[in-house]
Design an enzyme around this catalytic site. Structure first.
Site, PDB file in Angstrom:
ATOM      1  N   VAL A  89       0.850  -1.200   0.000  1.00 58.85           N
ATOM      2  CA  VAL A  89       0.000   0.000   0.000  1.00 58.85           C
ATOM      3  C   VAL A  89       0.881   1.243   0.000  1.00 58.85           C
ATOM      4  O   VAL A  89       0.572   2.242  -0.651  1.00 58.85           O
ATOM      5  CB  VAL A  89      -0.967  -0.025   1.211  1.00 58.85           C
ATOM      6  N   LYS A 115      -7.559  -0.558   2.837  1.00 56.35           N
ATOM      7  CA  LYS A 115      -8.031  -1.888   2.474  1.00 56.35           C
ATOM      8  C   LYS A 115      -9.127  -2.239   3.488  1.00 56.35           C
ATOM      9  O   LYS A 115      -8.828  -2.611   4.614  1.00 56.35           O
ATOM     10  CB  LYS A 115      -6.873  -2.882   2.515  1.00 56.35           C
TER      11      LYS A 115
END
Length: 133
Positions: A89, A115
């Site tokens: 990420v 997420k």
């Protein structure tokens, strides 16, 4: 030599000559993660972007070509996602911020990628970064 104003938060500021351009809760499917199943099965991510934009003279003649377009920002994010799998990420955040900062009018970019479907007892997990020109 003029001193650049410190950007402590992303809001419009007449004193600093900044416009706030943002994208809220952009939901996309992405191949992201370090686990094998994350490399083949897209998962839901939520992207938030805050840009501090040097206003200049403002939109001339009401023309979209004279402003930082949130539509173009979204298309840049979609292109990064479409380019293929990303492990972290953090890496996705960096790529998004870098793409926003290619526009010389953008003084700072804050990017958050979440997420929401990873940790069952958490609404979401993710990373937020800020990058300055």
């Amino acid at each position: 030599m003029s001193k650049k104003p410190m950007i402590s938060h992303h809001v419009a500021s007449g004193a600093a000559g900044l416009r706030h351009v943002f994208v809220r809760d952009l939901e996309l499917q992405a191949l992201i993660g370090i686990y094998d199943h994350e490399k083949v099965q897209p998962q839901r991510i939520i992207v938030n972007i805050d840009l501090s934009v040097n206003e200049g003279a403002g939109p001339k003649d009401d023309d979209i070509g004279h402003v930082v377009s949130y539509e173009i920002v979204v298309k840049k994010v979609e292109a990064i996602i479409a380019a293929g799998h990303i492990n972290l990420v953090e890496t996705l955040c960096e790529k998004i911020a870098a793409s926003c900062l290619t526009d010389r009018r953008v003084a700072a970019a804050r990017v958050r990628v979440e997420k929401p479907d990873i940790i069952p007892n958490a609404r979401s997990v993710g990373v937020e970064i800020e990058r300055l020109r």
